[in-house]
Design a protein around this motif. Structure first.
Motif, mmCIF file in Angstrom:
data_model
loop_
_atom_site.group_PDB
_atom_site.id
_atom_site.type_symbol
_atom_site.label_atom_id
_atom_site.label_comp_id
_atom_site.label_asym_id
_atom_site.label_seq_id
_atom_site.Cartn_x
_atom_site.Cartn_y
_atom_site.Cartn_z
ATOM 1 N N GLY A 124 0.774 -1.236 0.000
ATOM 2 C CA GLY A 124 0.000 0.000 0.000
ATOM 3 C C GLY A 124 0.802 1.281 0.000
ATOM 4 N N VAL A 125 2.124 1.219 -0.054
ATOM 5 C CA VAL A 125 2.902 2.461 -0.006
ATOM 6 C C VAL A 125 3.001 3.097 -1.397
ATOM 7 N N VAL A 126 3.194 4.413 -1.406
ATOM 8 C CA VAL A 126 3.333 5.145 -2.670
ATOM 9 C C VAL A 126 4.702 5.805 -2.788
ATOM 10 N N GLY A 127 5.500 5.725 -1.743
ATOM 11 C CA GLY A 127 6.838 6.298 -1.777
ATOM 12 C C GLY A 127 7.722 5.635 -0.743
ATOM 13 N N VAL A 128 9.026 5.670 -0.985
ATOM 14 C CA VAL A 128 9.985 5.041 -0.078
ATOM 15 C C VAL A 128 11.151 5.994 0.166
ATOM 16 N N CYS A 129 11.482 6.196 1.432
ATOM 17 C CA CYS A 129 12.741 6.819 1.814
ATOM 18 C C CYS A 129 13.656 5.696 2.281
ATOM 19 N N HIS A 130 14.726 5.465 1.550
ATOM 20 C CA HIS A 130 15.587 4.308 1.793
ATOM 21 C C HIS A 130 16.866 4.747 2.482
ATOM 22 N N LEU A 131 16.921 4.494 3.799
ATOM 23 C CA LEU A 131 18.084 4.887 4.596
ATOM 24 C C LEU A 131 18.843 3.704 5.174
ATOM 25 N N ALA A 132 18.276 2.512 5.116
ATOM 26 C CA ALA A 132 18.946 1.349 5.707
ATOM 27 C C ALA A 132 20.277 1.093 5.000
ATOM 28 N N ALA A 133 21.356 1.101 5.771
ATOM 29 C CA ALA A 133 22.683 0.924 5.171
ATOM 30 C C ALA A 133 23.719 0.726 6.260
ATOM 31 N N LEU A 134 24.860 0.172 5.857
ATOM 32 C CA LEU A 134 26.066 0.205 6.682
ATOM 33 C C LEU A 134 26.842 1.451 6.275
ATOM 34 N N THR A 135 27.355 2.210 7.256
ATOM 35 C CA THR A 135 27.822 3.558 6.922
ATOM 36 C C THR A 135 29.212 3.926 7.433
ATOM 37 N N ARG A 136 29.944 3.000 8.008
ATOM 38 C CA ARG A 136 31.229 3.371 8.605
ATOM 39 C C ARG A 136 32.370 3.134 7.617
ATOM 40 N N VAL A 137 33.009 4.219 7.245
ATOM 41 C CA VAL A 137 34.041 4.155 6.215
ATOM 42 C C VAL A 137 35.171 3.212 6.619
ATOM 43 N N ARG A 138 35.708 3.398 7.809
ATOM 44 C CA ARG A 138 36.852 2.574 8.217
ATOM 45 C C ARG A 138 36.475 1.106 8.297
ATOM 46 N N GLU A 139 35.305 0.825 8.820
ATOM 47 C CA GLU A 139 34.836 -0.555 8.927
ATOM 48 C C GLU A 139 34.678 -1.197 7.558
ATOM 49 N N SER A 140 34.333 -0.401 6.560
ATOM 50 C CA SER A 140 34.080 -0.961 5.226
ATOM 51 C C SER A 140 35.331 -1.585 4.613
ATOM 52 N N PHE A 141 36.513 -1.137 5.031
ATOM 53 C CA PHE A 141 37.744 -1.745 4.526
ATOM 54 C C PHE A 141 37.898 -3.179 5.035
ATOM 55 N N ASP A 142 37.380 -3.448 6.231
ATOM 56 C CA ASP A 142 37.464 -4.791 6.797
ATOM 57 C C ASP A 142 36.321 -5.697 6.331
ATOM 58 N N ARG A 143 35.222 -5.093 5.895
ATOM 59 C CA ARG A 143 34.026 -5.876 5.527
ATOM 60 C C ARG A 143 33.463 -5.423 4.177
ATOM 61 N N PRO A 144 34.288 -5.363 3.135
ATOM 62 C CA PRO A 144 33.826 -4.805 1.859
ATOM 63 C C PRO A 144 32.679 -5.583 1.227
ATOM 64 N N GLU A 145 32.718 -6.906 1.322
ATOM 65 C CA GLU A 145 31.660 -7.710 0.705
ATOM 66 C C GLU A 145 30.329 -7.488 1.406
ATOM 67 N N GLU A 146 30.361 -7.408 2.728
ATOM 68 C CA GLU A 146 29.129 -7.170 3.479
ATOM 69 C C GLU A 146 28.560 -5.791 3.157
ATOM 70 N N TYR A 147 29.424 -4.799 3.056
ATOM 71 C CA TYR A 147 28.957 -3.452 2.720
ATOM 72 C C TYR A 147 28.289 -3.431 1.346
ATOM 73 N N HIS A 148 28.882 -4.114 0.389
ATOM 74 C CA HIS A 148 28.278 -4.153 -0.941
ATOM 75 C C HIS A 148 26.957 -4.912 -0.906
ATOM 76 N N ASP A 149 26.920 -6.002 -0.169
ATOM 77 C CA ASP A 149 25.706 -6.820 -0.106
ATOM 78 C C ASP A 149 24.544 -6.049 0.512
ATOM 79 N N VAL A 150 24.815 -5.322 1.598
ATOM 80 C CA VAL A 150 23.749 -4.586 2.276
ATOM 81 C C VAL A 150 23.384 -3.317 1.510
#
Length: 309
Positions: free
Chosen positions: A60-86
């Protein structure tokens, strides 16, 4: 709305409700854990990559604000695949679910993107026409999400906007940024006595762009409500350029507490990264109202638990 119970999501939900929208929140938090009070009409539980949870949330929705994400730059170097997947895979899953839920009426999708997609361009301020060159897996994952959204918009599946946000700070209704790897949350945490000092690269003369979370929330509402003939639009959201040393000075002035700084050896980093916001100002009528450095710091400080102060 995905990511409704995060730092930015809290502010966006409140602005959407104030504007008269009924908000359905999708959260990955367990259903047996009490949620903070937010003006939402319904809560759906599940991961952004969960098809069943998405189908329930999107009914029933007509619009979406999509904010769900992993957001920590330094952490992304250790978990690049997870960041891309999410971040990228979760966006694609959301778009697939939207196509199934709204096959006859293209919904509006507002994606929380990031200035990290730009990398470190020489030309300043940074305009939306800057060729992306992310320097970390986080930025790369969000650029992939931008590109997926653009592709779906160009086929007519959705109407879409990406908001490329610079550094977000401040607080709304007592909810501040809990990520103390960022300069303002860490500096106010030092002022609160939770850490003995603040580490700073070099002399602290690197300049970055900051925007209040409430100003950003208004940008989401405007992006959702503004009609455009273009299937996809991209906007920078920034407001106030400040150096790291200016932030420390402001924290000390606002809190009345000295913030000890330990200067580490200079690191290779861009001297200045600031936003050109002329497009969002011209097309959406958005302008920052609460993004002075004083207000950013004051509101972040107000969200620090009193026991820490």
């Amino acid at each position: 709305m995905t990511g409704a119970y995060g730092f930015v999501g809290n502010a966006v939900v409140r602005r959407l409700a104030e504007a008269g929208h009924e908000v359905v929140a999708l959260t990955h938090r367990p259903s047996d854990v009490p949620l903070p009070e937010l003006p939402v009409s319904r809560v759906a539980y599940g991961d952004i990559r969960d098809k069943t949870a998405l189908a329930d949330a999107l009914h029933g929705v007509v619009g979406v604000c999509h904010l769900a994400a992993l957001t920590r730059v330094r952490e992304s170097f250790d978990r690049p695949e997870e960041y891309h997947d999410v971040n990228a895979g979760g966006t694609v899953a959301l778009l697939d679910a939207l196509a199934a839920a709204s096959p006859n009426m293209p919904p509006k999708v507002i994606l929380g993107s990031t200035a990290a997609v730009y990398g470190a361009p020489e030309r300043q301020p940074i305009g939306e026409d800057t060729v992306p060159a992310p320097s970390n897996p986080y930025g790369a994952s969000k650029l992939a999400a931008d590109n997926a959204l653009r592709a779906r918009a160009e086929t007519g599946e959705v109407q879409a906007v990406s908001l490329r946000c610079f550094n977000i700070s401040g607080a709304v209704s007592g909810v501040g940024d809990a990520d103390e790897s960022r300069i303002i949350p860490k500096a106010v945490a030092v002022a609160a006595g939770r850490y003995p000092h603040l580490d700073m690269n070099g002399e602290g003369d690197a300049v970055r762009d900051f925007v209040h979370v409430d100003d950003l929330a208004r940008a989401y509402v405007l992006a959702l409500e503004t009609s455009t003939s273009a299937p996809y639009r991209l906007y920078n959201v920034g407001a106030t350029a400040a150096s790291m040393s200016e932030i420390v000075d402001t924290v000390e002035r606002v809190t009345g507490v000295a913030v000890p700084v330990v200067h580490r050896p200079p690191q290779p980093e861009p001297p200045r990264l600031v936003a050109d916001i002329s497009r969002i100002t011209a097309e959406l009528g958005w302008k920052p109202e609460r993004s002075s450095l004083e207000t950013l710091v004051s509101d972040a400080w107000s969200a620090v638990p009193s026991a820490d102060r």
